[in-house]
Design a protein around this motif. Structure first.
Motif, PDB file in Angstrom:
ATOM      1  N   MET A  34      15.821  -8.505   1.512  1.00  0.00           N
ATOM      2  CA  MET A  34      14.932  -7.421   1.949  1.00  0.00           C
ATOM      3  C   MET A  34      13.842  -7.213   0.908  1.00  0.00           C
ATOM      4  O   MET A  34      14.110  -7.283  -0.292  1.00  0.00           O
ATOM      5  CB  MET A  34      15.760  -6.139   2.128  1.00  0.00           C
ATOM      6  N   GLY A  35      12.620  -6.950   1.371  1.00  0.00           N
ATOM      7  CA  GLY A  35      11.524  -6.706   0.442  1.00  0.00           C
ATOM      8  C   GLY A  35      11.638  -5.307  -0.139  1.00  0.00           C
ATOM      9  O   GLY A  35      12.705  -4.695  -0.095  1.00  0.00           O
ATOM     10  N   ALA A  36      10.542  -4.797  -0.658  1.00  0.00           N
ATOM     11  CA  ALA A  36      10.554  -3.462  -1.247  1.00  0.00           C
ATOM     12  C   ALA A  36      10.947  -2.444  -0.173  1.00  0.00           C
ATOM     13  O   ALA A  36      10.445  -2.499   0.934  1.00  0.00           O
ATOM     14  CB  ALA A  36       9.181  -3.139  -1.795  1.00  0.00           C
ATOM     15  N   THR A  37      11.863  -1.555  -0.520  1.00  0.00           N
ATOM     16  CA  THR A  37      12.227  -0.514   0.439  1.00  0.00           C
ATOM     17  C   THR A  37      11.105   0.524   0.475  1.00  0.00           C
ATOM     18  O   THR A  37      10.255   0.563  -0.421  1.00  0.00           O
ATOM     19  CB  THR A  37      13.557   0.148   0.038  1.00  0.00           C
ATOM     20  N   PHE A  38      11.156   1.374   1.488  1.00  0.00           N
ATOM     21  CA  PHE A  38      10.036   2.298   1.656  1.00  0.00           C
ATOM     22  C   PHE A  38       9.983   3.392   0.582  1.00  0.00           C
ATOM     23  O   PHE A  38       8.959   4.056   0.452  1.00  0.00           O
ATOM     24  CB  PHE A  38      10.039   2.892   3.070  1.00  0.00           C
ATOM     25  N   ASP A  39      11.073   3.586  -0.157  1.00  0.00           N
ATOM     26  CA  ASP A  39      11.012   4.615  -1.204  1.00  0.00           C
ATOM     27  C   ASP A  39      10.685   4.014  -2.573  1.00  0.00           C
ATOM     28  O   ASP A  39      10.628   4.716  -3.565  1.00  0.00           O
ATOM     29  CB  ASP A  39      12.341   5.388  -1.265  1.00  0.00           C
ATOM     30  N   ASP A  40      10.492   2.708  -2.611  1.00  0.00           N
ATOM     31  CA  ASP A  40      10.314   2.045  -3.898  1.00  0.00           C
ATOM     32  C   ASP A  40       9.109   1.109  -3.843  1.00  0.00           C
ATOM     33  O   ASP A  40       9.258  -0.102  -3.779  1.00  0.00           O
ATOM     34  CB  ASP A  40      11.623   1.282  -4.234  1.00  0.00           C
ATOM     35  N   ARG A  41       7.954   1.715  -3.820  1.00  0.00           N
ATOM     36  CA  ARG A  41       6.715   0.931  -3.750  1.00  0.00           C
ATOM     37  C   ARG A  41       5.686   1.522  -4.695  1.00  0.00           C
ATOM     38  O   ARG A  41       5.739   2.716  -5.004  1.00  0.00           O
ATOM     39  CB  ARG A  41       6.133   1.001  -2.324  1.00  0.00           C
ATOM     40  N   ASP A  42       4.740   0.697  -5.041  1.00  0.00           N
ATOM     41  CA  ASP A  42       3.606   1.197  -5.810  1.00  0.00           C
ATOM     42  C   ASP A  42       2.677   1.903  -4.825  1.00  0.00           C
ATOM     43  O   ASP A  42       2.735   1.657  -3.628  1.00  0.00           O
ATOM     44  CB  ASP A  42       2.866   0.032  -6.472  1.00  0.00           C
ATOM     45  N   GLY A  43       1.812   2.747  -5.347  1.00  0.00           N
ATOM     46  CA  GLY A  43       0.824   3.382  -4.478  1.00  0.00           C
ATOM     47  C   GLY A  43       0.948   4.894  -4.490  1.00  0.00           C
ATOM     48  O   GLY A  43       1.632   5.475  -5.349  1.00  0.00           O
ATOM     49  N   PHE A  44       0.275   5.519  -3.525  1.00  0.00           N
ATOM     50  CA  PHE A  44       0.181   6.978  -3.505  1.00  0.00           C
ATOM     51  C   PHE A  44       0.444   7.525  -2.100  1.00  0.00           C
ATOM     52  O   PHE A  44       0.113   6.873  -1.111  1.00  0.00           O
ATOM     53  CB  PHE A  44      -1.213   7.419  -3.969  1.00  0.00           C
ATOM     54  N   ILE A  45       1.012   8.688  -2.078  1.00  0.00           N
ATOM     55  CA  ILE A  45       1.250   9.407  -0.823  1.00  0.00           C
ATOM     56  C   ILE A  45       0.628  10.795  -0.977  1.00  0.00           C
ATOM     57  O   ILE A  45       0.709  11.399  -2.057  1.00  0.00           O
ATOM     58  CB  ILE A  45       2.774   9.476  -0.523  1.00  0.00           C
ATOM     59  N   TRP A  46      -0.028  11.229   0.078  1.00  0.00           N
ATOM     60  CA  TRP A  46      -0.592  12.584   0.086  1.00  0.00           C
ATOM     61  C   TRP A  46       0.530  13.530   0.496  1.00  0.00           C
ATOM     62  O   TRP A  46       1.140  13.331   1.556  1.00  0.00           O
ATOM     63  CB  TRP A  46      -1.747  12.619   1.085  1.00  0.00           C
ATOM     64  N   MET A  47       0.833  14.509  -0.349  1.00  0.00           N
ATOM     65  CA  MET A  47       1.925  15.417   0.000  1.00  0.00           C
ATOM     66  C   MET A  47       1.527  16.852  -0.334  1.00  0.00           C
ATOM     67  O   MET A  47       1.164  17.151  -1.474  1.00  0.00           O
ATOM     68  CB  MET A  47       3.200  15.021  -0.751  1.00  0.00           C
ATOM     69  N   ASN A  48       1.542  17.681   0.688  1.00  0.00           N
ATOM     70  CA  ASN A  48       1.253  19.116   0.532  1.00  0.00           C
ATOM     71  C   ASN A  48      -0.041  19.381  -0.240  1.00  0.00           C
ATOM     72  O   ASN A  48      -0.078  20.263  -1.104  1.00  0.00           O
ATOM     73  CB  ASN A  48       2.447  19.827  -0.115  1.00  0.00           C
ATOM     74  N   GLY A  49      -1.058  18.627   0.063  1.00  0.00           N
ATOM     75  CA  GLY A  49      -2.378  18.971  -0.472  1.00  0.00           C
ATOM     76  C   GLY A  49      -2.960  18.022  -1.495  1.00  0.00           C
ATOM     77  O   GLY A  49      -4.126  18.186  -1.883  1.00  0.00           O
ATOM     78  N   GLY A  50      -2.212  17.050  -1.969  1.00  0.00           N
ATOM     79  CA  GLY A  50      -2.791  16.145  -2.965  1.00  0.00           C
ATOM     80  C   GLY A  50      -2.035  14.834  -3.039  1.00  0.00           C
ATOM     81  O   GLY A  50      -0.934  14.703  -2.479  1.00  0.00           O
ATOM     82  N   LEU A  51      -2.610  13.886  -3.727  1.00  0.00           N
ATOM     83  CA  LEU A  51      -1.978  12.568  -3.870  1.00  0.00           C
ATOM     84  C   LEU A  51      -0.943  12.602  -4.990  1.00  0.00           C
ATOM     85  O   LEU A  51      -1.198  13.171  -6.056  1.00  0.00           O
ATOM     86  CB  LEU A  51      -3.044  11.519  -4.203  1.00  0.00           C
TER      87      LEU A  51
END
Ligand SMILES: Cc1ncc(COP(=O)(O)O)c(C=O)c1O
Length: 298
Positions: free
Chosen positions: A1-18
């Motif tokens: 299995m590749g990278a799981t969805f909780d273990d990746r590089d990058g950014f998520i916008w959550m409650n108003g900011g990245l």
């Protein structure tokens, strides 16, 4: 299995900011996890432009309201947040997942004071088959589950709870060698697949079930308009499963599925043909998709 969805590089916008991707977490005592107080969207960005983002955002608010949730952000903040996520992750062709859910401030069925959270993530959706390959069509199994009546659940919302029967139907279908499952509704009418709407071609006319107890997809509505503009007669009506014997072509529509031909639903067989081909390329044109020979985002 590749990278799981909780273990990746990058950014998520959550409650108003990245925030960094791995830090976008919630507690195990979140109301949403226990009582399905969660609504979401699925969107696609093509060449830097999110397809029909205003309609998706409007539906997110509609779904939230149906679950008695007030999203504490404006449509503009959500749309700006979506583009901020795409930019931060350096994405121009991507799938986008906004999700709103009740938090962990209170536990119990009634939890009016819980915070409504909102997160927006984006990622490159898996490989997509070239038009020739897609044209072979997918195989669907009949689900044992029925889409409930509008008096039973808020059926027009894109609410997580409504996907329970979709997941178990799709799992069974996949285990038995199919690509997906097709659901009837509580009356025994043909309804939809587990994450896409369905259309049938009968003697040159396009027939599709009336969306009165399942998600009236944004893609579905747009494909109806596109087909009519191209001179096809499109009829929305109640459809019984036995009628499928009279259909020559069949296809699914949805943000993830786009326009996907179907070659089999249970005992009924179809041959993807001119209508599938025409609407697939009309939809690709509509979204401004850059067609690559064999692979790209799905
Ligand atoms: C159950 C279900 N039906 C239909 C659709 C198609 O809706 P749309 O075209 O708005 O993506 C989806 C996908 O969101 C879905 O999950």
């Amino acid at each position: 299995m590749g990278a799981t969805f909780d273990d990746r590089d990058g950014f998520i916008w959550m409650n108003g900011g990245l925030i960094p991707w791995r830090e976008a977490k919630l507690h195990v005592l979140s109301h949403a996890l226990h009582y399905a107080s969660s609504v979401f969207e699925g969107e696609r960005c093509y060449s830097g432009k999110v397809y029909r983002i205003e309609e998706h955002t409007e539906r997110l608010f509609f779904s939230a309201k149906a679950l008695d949730m007030n999203i504490p952000f404006t449509a503009k903040e959500i749309i700006d947040g979506t583009y901020a996520v795409l930019k931060a992750n350096n994405l121009r062709d991507a799938y986008i997942r906004p999700v709103a859910w009740r938090g962990s401030e209170l536990m119990g069925v009634g939890a009016q004071e819980t915070r409504i959270n909102l997160a927006i993530s984006a990622w490159v959706w898996g490989p997509y088959y070239g038009i020739d390959e897609r044209l072979k069509g997918i195989r669907l199994q009949w689900s044992e589950w029925k889409r409930p009546s509008p008096e039973t659940e808020p059926v027009m919302a894109k609410a997580s709870g409504l996907y329970m029967i979709c997941t178990i139907s799709k799992h069974k279908a996949e285990r038995e060698g199919y690509d997906d499952a097709m659901l009837l509704d509580y009356r025994g009418h043909v309804a939809e697949a587990t994450g896409a709407n369905v259309f049938f071609v009968m003697n040159g006319e396009i027939h599709t079930p009336t969306a009165d107890c399942f998600l009236n997809g944004i893609t579905r509505r747009r494909v109806i308009e596109i087909a009519r503009k191209r001179g096809y007669k499109v009829i929305e009506r109640a459809m019984m499963p036995e009628e499928l014997a009279k259909a020559q072509e069949c296809f699914l529509t949805g943000t993830a599925a786009e326009v996907t031909p179907v070659r089999e639903i249970g005992q009924y067989k179809f041959t993807p043909g001119e209508v599938c081909r025409t609407l697939m390329s009309a939809f690709d044109e509509e979204v401004g998709k850059v067609i690559q020979a064999k692979s790209s985002a799905a």
